[in-house]
Design a protein around this motif. Sequence first.
Motif, PDB file in Angstrom:
ATOM      1  N   GLY A  76       0.806  -1.209   0.000  1.00  0.00           N
ATOM      2  CA  GLY A  76       0.000   0.000   0.000  1.00  0.00           C
ATOM      3  C   GLY A  76       0.837   1.256   0.000  1.00  0.00           C
ATOM      4  O   GLY A  76       2.057   1.223  -0.177  1.00  0.00           O
ATOM      5  N   VAL A  77       0.155   2.363   0.183  1.00  0.00           N
ATOM      6  CA  VAL A  77       0.774   3.685   0.241  1.00  0.00           C
ATOM      7  C   VAL A  77       0.753   4.141   1.694  1.00  0.00           C
ATOM      8  O   VAL A  77      -0.238   3.934   2.391  1.00  0.00           O
ATOM      9  N   THR A  78       1.836   4.736   2.142  1.00  0.00           N
ATOM     10  CA  THR A  78       1.881   5.277   3.499  1.00  0.00           C
ATOM     11  C   THR A  78       2.462   6.671   3.460  1.00  0.00           C
ATOM     12  O   THR A  78       2.977   7.117   2.433  1.00  0.00           O
ATOM     13  N   LEU A  79       2.381   7.350   4.571  1.00  0.00           N
ATOM     14  CA  LEU A  79       2.916   8.695   4.682  1.00  0.00           C
ATOM     15  C   LEU A  79       4.363   8.602   5.154  1.00  0.00           C
ATOM     16  O   LEU A  79       4.644   8.031   6.208  1.00  0.00           O
ATOM     17  N   GLY A  80       5.264   9.131   4.357  1.00  0.00           N
ATOM     18  CA  GLY A  80       6.676   9.120   4.704  1.00  0.00           C
ATOM     19  C   GLY A  80       7.095  10.455   5.281  1.00  0.00           C
ATOM     20  O   GLY A  80       6.454  11.472   5.040  1.00  0.00           O
ATOM     21  N   ARG A  81       8.169  10.441   6.030  1.00  0.00           N
ATOM     22  CA  ARG A  81       8.746  11.655   6.587  1.00  0.00           C
ATOM     23  C   ARG A  81      10.185  11.742   6.095  1.00  0.00           C
ATOM     24  O   ARG A  81      10.916  10.753   6.087  1.00  0.00           O
ATOM     25  N   THR A  82      10.607  12.919   5.670  1.00  0.00           N
ATOM     26  CA  THR A  82      11.889  13.133   5.013  1.00  0.00           C
ATOM     27  C   THR A  82      13.022  12.277   5.584  1.00  0.00           C
ATOM     28  O   THR A  82      13.624  11.480   4.861  1.00  0.00           O
ATOM     29  N   ALA A  83      13.325  12.426   6.855  1.00  0.00           N
ATOM     30  CA  ALA A  83      14.469  11.728   7.445  1.00  0.00           C
ATOM     31  C   ALA A  83      14.261  10.224   7.520  1.00  0.00           C
ATOM     32  O   ALA A  83      15.216   9.464   7.431  1.00  0.00           O
ATOM     33  N   LEU A  84      13.017   9.781   7.661  1.00  0.00           N
ATOM     34  CA  LEU A  84      12.764   8.350   7.811  1.00  0.00           C
ATOM     35  C   LEU A  84      12.808   7.581   6.502  1.00  0.00           C
ATOM     36  O   LEU A  84      13.043   6.378   6.500  1.00  0.00           O
ATOM     37  N   VAL A  85      12.562   8.251   5.387  1.00  0.00           N
ATOM     38  CA  VAL A  85      12.494   7.530   4.114  1.00  0.00           C
ATOM     39  C   VAL A  85      13.647   7.852   3.167  1.00  0.00           C
ATOM     40  O   VAL A  85      13.718   7.294   2.078  1.00  0.00           O
ATOM     41  N   ALA A  86      14.569   8.711   3.562  1.00  0.00           N
ATOM     42  CA  ALA A  86      15.656   9.132   2.674  1.00  0.00           C
ATOM     43  C   ALA A  86      16.447   7.951   2.113  1.00  0.00           C
ATOM     44  O   ALA A  86      16.696   7.881   0.906  1.00  0.00           O
ATOM     45  N   ASP A  87      16.842   7.025   2.968  1.00  0.00           N
ATOM     46  CA  ASP A  87      17.626   5.874   2.502  1.00  0.00           C
ATOM     47  C   ASP A  87      16.829   5.006   1.539  1.00  0.00           C
ATOM     48  O   ASP A  87      17.347   4.546   0.518  1.00  0.00           O
TER      49      ASP A  87
END
Length: 155
Positions: A76-87
């Motif tokens: 599915g689709v989730t809400l990402g946060r800049t620092a958490l999804v950068a890698d």
Amino acid sequence: MPAASKTPDRRHLMGRGPYPGLFAQPLLVEEFFPVCAPALAQTLRTPAGLPLSAIGKGPGFLDSSMALQAAIDGRGVTLGRTALVADDLAAGRLVEPFALRLHYDLKSGFVCPRGHETRSPVRELLDWLSMEAAAVSAGGRRGEGAGGHHGTTRQ
């Protein structure tokens, strides 16, 4: 932490400031945005293509890392946060299916008592944190800003 004190001489925090009597260095401005696996993104045309009837019917997660892993797995689709999804974005495990970003008004930053920022160990930590934050802001992987020392412990 100084041996004679129970108060840390440096901290990482999220806030708006100001911080009287403290040196404060903003590090990262966070944004929130939808993320999903590349294969799933190919099937989505617009946010309107997400079935609202499915909201709340899928799995729920109390930990954002579990929601991100489900998105990586194509669930599915989730809400990402800049620092958490950068890698994961840099590695291609996640993509942004839509050009929708929500600016978060709290900044991630570093604070310490005024004058401590010039001390060698504190300066080295602040320089390293600044490089890491710059790499994340530029869409790079953490560790690239620190000369490739991803995962190393700094003291």
